[in-house]
Design a protein around this motif. Structure first.
Motif, short mmCIF file in Angstrom:
data_model
loop_
_atom_site.label_atom_id
_atom_site.label_comp_id
_atom_site.label_asym_id
_atom_site.label_seq_id
_atom_site.Cartn_x
_atom_site.Cartn_y
_atom_site.Cartn_z
N ALA A 142 -5.32 2.80 -2.48
CA ALA A 142 -4.35 3.89 -2.37
C ALA A 142 -4.84 5.14 -3.10
O ALA A 142 -4.73 6.25 -2.58
CB ALA A 142 -2.99 3.45 -2.91
N TYR B 101 2.03 1.99 -3.45
CA TYR B 101 0.98 2.53 -4.31
C TYR B 101 0.61 3.97 -3.93
O TYR B 101 0.35 4.79 -4.81
CB TYR B 101 -0.25 1.62 -4.28
CG TYR B 101 -0.04 0.30 -4.97
CD1 TYR B 101 0.71 0.20 -6.14
CD2 TYR B 101 -0.58 -0.88 -4.46
CE1 TYR B 101 0.91 -1.02 -6.77
CE2 TYR B 101 -0.39 -2.10 -5.08
CZ TYR B 101 0.36 -2.16 -6.23
OH TYR B 101 0.55 -3.36 -6.87
N ILE B 102 0.60 4.29 -2.65
CA ILE B 102 0.32 5.67 -2.24
C ILE B 102 1.40 6.59 -2.80
O ILE B 102 1.10 7.67 -3.30
CB ILE B 102 0.22 5.80 -0.70
CG1 ILE B 102 -1.06 5.13 -0.20
CG2 ILE B 102 0.26 7.27 -0.28
CD1 ILE B 102 -1.17 5.07 1.31
N VAL C 259 0.84 -1.20 0.00
CA VAL C 259 0.00 0.00 0.00
C VAL C 259 0.87 1.25 0.00
O VAL C 259 0.59 2.22 -0.71
CB VAL C 259 -0.97 0.01 1.21
CG1 VAL C 259 -1.68 1.34 1.34
CG2 VAL C 259 -1.97 -1.13 1.09
N LYS C 260 1.93 1.22 0.78
CA LYS C 260 2.86 2.35 0.83
C LYS C 260 3.41 2.66 -0.56
O LYS C 260 3.44 3.83 -0.97
CB LYS C 260 4.00 2.01 1.80
CG LYS C 260 5.00 3.12 2.01
CD LYS C 260 6.06 2.66 3.03
CE LYS C 260 7.12 3.71 3.21
NZ LYS C 260 8.18 3.27 4.12
#
Length: 187
Positions: A166, A25-26, A22-23
């Motif tokens: 994200a 993609y953010i 997720v990190k």
């Protein structure tokens, strides 16, 4: 914006693997966000029993400080015995009710059965609603079959859903900048 990615367990590594994805993609959607991972396993926990914050150990006070200083959150939780881990609930119990108010939150979780996604609906969302968070509507639940032996996510659909989570989170974060914030002093 400071975003806190919370690994809500003290054992296992699948939850952390989801957070790292997720990190990534953010960062693709907004590279200016300051992303920090908070691993509950890195702290010495005490049971929350209602005493003043100053009476807890340094680790517990540090967890609260990081939550207070964040502008948004990604909450990651494994599902154990049909519930979130006690250490994650204990962490929420430490926080003042205004700590997370009007801040964006996305949820990712993993479990051993497909039915345990309901824990997000029945436990995590009500807790975050109590805090009056801006909970994104698209959580992602993963199953152990979505990972390889090294806990790398191998399922393309999961990657697509995490990417979409994200994208929506970044938009919620931008929206939250325009909401008035309630200070603890005023309420």
């Amino acid at each position: 914006m400071k975003i806190l990615l919370v690994d809500g367990t003290i054992i296992g590594s699948k939850t952390g693997a989801i957070l790292e994805q997720v990190k990534t993609y953010i960062q693709e959607f907004n590279p200016d966000m300051e992303l920090a991972v908070l691993r509950l396993a890195d702290f010495e926990h005490q049971f929350v029993d209602g005493r003043p914050l100053a009476e807890y150990n340094d680790d517990m006070r540090e967890i609260v400080r990081r939550f207070e200083n964040a502008d948004g959150y990604i909450i990651a939780s494994p599902i154990f015995q049909g519930s979130i881990p006690g250490v994650l609930k204990n962490t929420f119990d430490m926080l003042h009710p205004h700590t997370m108010r009007y801040k964006p939150v996305s949820i990712v979780a993993n479990g051993g059965t497909y039915q345990h996604h309901l824990v997000i609906e029945n436990q995590l969302k009500p807790i975050l609603d109590y805090f009056r968070c801006l909970v994104t509507p698209n959580y992602v639940y993963t199953h152990s079959s979505h990972f390889d032996a090294d806990n790398t996510i191998t399922n393309d659909d999961v990657h697509n859903r995490l990417r979409e989570l994200a994208r929506v989170f970044v938009q919620y974060a931008e929206m939250s900048l325009h909401l008035s914030k309630i200070t603890l002093d005023n309420h």
